[in-house]
Design an enzyme around this catalytic site. Structure first.
Site, PDB file in Angstrom:
ATOM      1  N   ASP A  88       0.865  -1.176   0.000  1.00 42.94           N
ATOM      2  CA  ASP A  88       0.000   0.000   0.000  1.00 42.94           C
ATOM      3  C   ASP A  88       0.910   1.237   0.000  1.00 42.94           C
ATOM      4  O   ASP A  88       2.127   1.144   0.166  1.00 42.94           O
ATOM      5  CB  ASP A  88      -0.976  -0.008   1.186  1.00 42.94           C
ATOM      6  CG  ASP A  88      -2.191   0.880   0.900  1.00 42.94           C
ATOM      7  OD1 ASP A  88      -2.139   1.702  -0.037  1.00 42.94           O
ATOM      8  OD2 ASP A  88      -3.216   0.759   1.606  1.00 42.94           O
TER       9      ASP A  88
HETATM   10  C1  BGC Z   1      -5.057   3.223   0.243  1.00 43.22           C
HETATM   11  C2  BGC Z   1      -5.300   2.179  -0.838  1.00 43.22           C
HETATM   12  C3  BGC Z   1      -5.165   2.788  -2.200  1.00 43.22           C
HETATM   13  C4  BGC Z   1      -3.800   3.442  -2.317  1.00 43.22           C
HETATM   14  C5  BGC Z   1      -3.538   4.044  -3.684  1.00 43.22           C
HETATM   15  C6  BGC Z   1      -3.802   4.018  -0.004  1.00 43.22           C
HETATM   16  O1  BGC Z   1      -3.711   5.093   0.857  1.00 43.22           O
HETATM   17  O2  BGC Z   1      -4.984   2.576   1.489  1.00 43.22           O
HETATM   18  O3  BGC Z   1      -6.571   1.609  -0.649  1.00 43.22           O
HETATM   19  O4  BGC Z   1      -5.381   1.834  -3.186  1.00 43.22           O
HETATM   20  O5  BGC Z   1      -3.708   4.462  -1.345  1.00 43.22           O
HETATM   21  O6  BGC Z   1      -4.304   5.135  -3.925  1.00 43.22           O
END
Ligand code: BGC
Length: 725
Positions: free
Chosen positions: A267
């Site tokens: 993530d």
């Molecule tokens: C979130 C994810 C997301 C990623 C990319 C993160 O902060 O937890 O769910 O896919 O950002 O945008």
């Protein structure tokens, strides 16, 4: 390109080029980008060079055919081996046409429509240049304080698994390689992100392996069984180790036990976050732990590009491990056809035609109406009657903040507000705001009270703004903001029927709402067609059929409250229970205000004659359970018939009820249907003390009903050979 040619490509790559394939950067880093991209995490200055950027493997948060084509073109001009970029973005519940938030879609229990919504989202995203969507999010949720519950389909492992598969099938279709309308899916957040302590985002997750396997893992596994191409790690710890550096979780479970050989992405920033978590001293150690754990792509931090070279040279990481990660990324690029056509489906002209297509808007309206849940309808104040003078008041009366906090490029200006939808009906109505979401003036309130006092029925459109839900938007008080409660109380003093329509992202504590509302319709964030869908329900053009996929607590003190809990040794209400020493509260019931599976209709359904074909089951036979469901009301309606099981005595404690199946039926007034469910031995399996997965001989209870509480039940016995533990 074939796999052999990917191998060949790998053999031509320098160590630096290989390492750079593993970094994922947001749009603004790239030449040819003219937008900011969607920033969903911290965006500190990253110590990376132009060299890293021109060799990077993937981009996040960029979409729009022109933008994608421009970045890809510039990239290919500069990239020595002409390796195309992968474009990934969060297409969570729609691209331009926004469908209801996933928690709402969960309440539709309509897998076909869910799949259709993901197909439409994929079609719009693909033509706008997206290759991979960071969805579905399948984290099981039990705590409405957590802002991200609206991204999940709810509290049940089985229902979540069904939706996980429907979404994956919708995004990817059956032929990702040859279908230009499909995008690759990335299931997230592995694992158990939905169990963050106290509902505080990014917080600790700690649970037994049994709990993890029983409740939290099934939906990720279901997504992978449906062919999901990618997995994203979670921010949280699992068993004391951050998921992103958790070898047990990623290598042993995900890769070895489940055989996942697709791309695993961290993530946003989660590799570097191994440092503040306290399991890595510095970026170098973070890089080492993440790669050893199996993370292929590092999203938005620089640990890999800064330190993998040194780690490989000193022998702390084997080159083969890096090669495997690079190969997985190249293989995905190949599967998506990017070596043959690096722009894939991105097409400026088609984008104009396909995004926001009327067919997609129709699907959005249909699924939004199915996602709303009628929580209360005293004296059948709903549906509204033609001759009534209406007052539509409240901060959501004319709001387009209906898309939810994660609406990608969805434009609020294209969302249909409730007021706009009311204008298309023949009804006569007055409207006023009354107050804002969090504040208001006396003048505003008086204007709305004045409008309401002239009406026969008041429709109060209340809720949370979308910025009160979603990532990092957690609340300890899950009531409506005070000003809205005061407003509702003032409306109630007029002594007219009040219909409260709620727009929000989490199950709320409805204290101060339930007692003043004759009817409550939970509309969630219903998406681009939200106003129309809600009006369809209020005016009775569509009969509500949604059922909660997450319990509504009586108050926040009950949280977590979920239907598939254990009984305890001192359950309240047992025939031989003590008065005092039972598991309960002094100031609230144990049951939620509205349980899982609950939702009303404008008609009524009765359940009768629960029959079993036999009361004995073994490993070879099945039991057919049948029940007669009758529409006893005056409207045609759809009902979601739910089938639960309880293992009365297991080796480990089993939940009071577990959803095993459900069926949607449609009945005219007076019509009956016999609904059948088949029980097989494999539905009775669970994780034993040694975590083996099997069933035990003995007594079971089965329940069929309209929600997790209102059920008819029968018992049966499993008698397989050698089945006693
Ligand atoms: C979130 C994810 C997301 C990623 C990319 C993160 O902060 O937890 O769910 O896919 O950002 O945008």
């Amino acid at each position: 390109m074939t796999t052999a040619s990917i191998q060949q490509l790998l053999s031509k790559m320098t160590l630096q080029e290989k390492i750079a394939q593993l970094i994922q950067l947001a749009g603004p880093f790239f030449k040819g980008s003219n937008q900011q991209g969607e920033i969903t995490g911290p965006m500190a200055e990253m110590p990376i060079t132009d060299e890293h950027v021109l060799n990077a493997g993937s981009v996040l948060g960029v979409s729009g055919a022109a933008e994608v084509i421009s970045i890809q073109k510039k990239h290919l001009e500069e990239n020595r081996l002409g390796i195309p970029l992968l474009f990934m973005a969060d297409i969570i519940h729609g691209y331009k046409t926004i469908f209801p938030v996933p928690l709402a879609i969960g309440c539709s229990w309509d897998l076909e429509l869910a799949q259709k919504s993901a197909e439409a989202a994929a079609r719009e995203a693909a033509v706008s240049g997206v290759h991979v969507t960071f969805a579905p999010m399948v984290d099981l949720v039990r705590d409405p304080r957590w802002g991200r519950v609206m991204e999940s389909t709810g509290e049940d492992p089985y229902l979540n698994s069904c939706f996980a598969q429907a979404f994956v099938k919708g995004f990817q279709s059956t032929d990702l390689s040859n279908n230009p309308d499909a995008v690759a899916a990335c299931v997230k957040h592995f694992a158990a992100y939905g169990a963050v302590e106290a509902g505080r985002d990014y917080n600790t997750v700690d649970m037994s392996e049994r709990q993890l396997r029983e409740s939290y893992l099934p939906a990720y596994k279901a997504a992978l069984d449906a062919g999901c191409e990618m997995v994203m790690t979670a921010f949280n710890t699992v068993d004391g180790i951050p998921a992103t550096g958790n070898k047990e979780l990623m290598r042993s479970l995900l890769r070895e036990e489940w055989g996942f050989d697709g791309v695993l992405i961290s993530d946003w920033g989660a590799v570097k976050e191994l440092i503040p978590h306290g399991v890595a001293e510095d970026e170098k150690e973070a890089a080492k732990k993440a790669l050893l754990a199996g993370v292929d792509i590092e999203m938005m931090t620089e640990c890999y590009v800064q330190h993998l070279e040194e780690l490989i040279e000193e022998g702390s990481i084997k080159l083969e491990l890096l090669d495997e990660a690079v190969l997985r990324i190249l293989a995905l690029k190949e599967k998506l056809g990017l070596f043959d056509n690096p722009y894939r489906s991105a097409d400026v002209e088609k984008e104009k035609e396909i995004t926001g297509h009327p067919d997609h808007r129709r699907t959005a309206r249909e699924i939004a109406a199915k996602s709303c849940v009628l929580l209360k309808n005293e004296n059948q104040v709903l549906p509204l009657k033609k001759e009534q003078q209406l007052a539509l008041v409240g901060p959501f009366a004319d709001s387009q903040d209906l898309l939810g906090p994660w609406a990608g490029v969805g434009d609020q200006k294209e969302a249909v507000s409730l007021k706009e939808a009311f204008e298309h009906t023949s009804s006569s109505f007055l409207t006023a705001k009354g107050c804002g979401i969090q504040d208001g003036t006396l003048e505003q309130m008086n204007e709305a009270i004045n409008a309401a006092s002239q009406a026969d029925v008041i429709i109060a459109a209340l809720g949370e703004s979308s910025s009160m839900s979603g990532e990092a938007n957690n609340r300890t008080n899950i009531q409506l903001p005070k000003v809205q409660l005061e407003f509702l109380k003032k409306l109630a003093a007029l002594n007219k029927p009040i219909i409260t329509v709620l727009f929000n992202g989490r199950p709320l504590d409805l204290s101060g709402v339930a007692e003043f509302s004759d009817a409550i319709l939970e509309a969630w964030y219903p998406g681009s067609e939200g106003g129309n869908a809600v009006a369809d329900l209020l005016f009775g053009h569509v009969n509500p059929s949604g059922k909660l996929s997450m319990s509504f607590p009586v108050n926040v003190g009950q949280v977590p409250v979920y239907y598939n809990h254990f009984n305890t040794g001192r359950p309240k209400g047992a025939p031989d229970a003590q008065e005092h020493y039972v598991s309960d509260y002094m100031d609230a019931p144990n049951s939620p205000l509205f349980p899982f599976g609950y939702g009303l209709s404008y008609t009524a359904f009765s359940y009768q004659n629960l029959e079993l074909s036999t009361e004995i089951l073994d490993e070879k036979s099945v039991i057919e359970a049948s029940i007669t469901v009758t529409n006893t009301g005056k409207e045609a309606g759809e009902e979601i018939v739910q089938f639960y099981i309880r293992d009365i005595s297991g080796e480990t404690v089993r939940p009071m009820k577990e959803l095993k199946d459900f069926k949607r039926i449609s009945l005219s007034p007076g019509e009956s249907a016999e609904v059948q469910f088949t029980i097989t031995e494999d539905q009775l399996r669970y994780h034993h003390q040694d975590l083996s997965f099997s069933s035990d001989n003995g007594a079971f209870e089965l329940f069929i009903g309209k929600n997790s509480q209102e059920v008819l039940s029968r018992t049966f016995t499993l008698t397989k050979k050698g089945g006693q533990y």
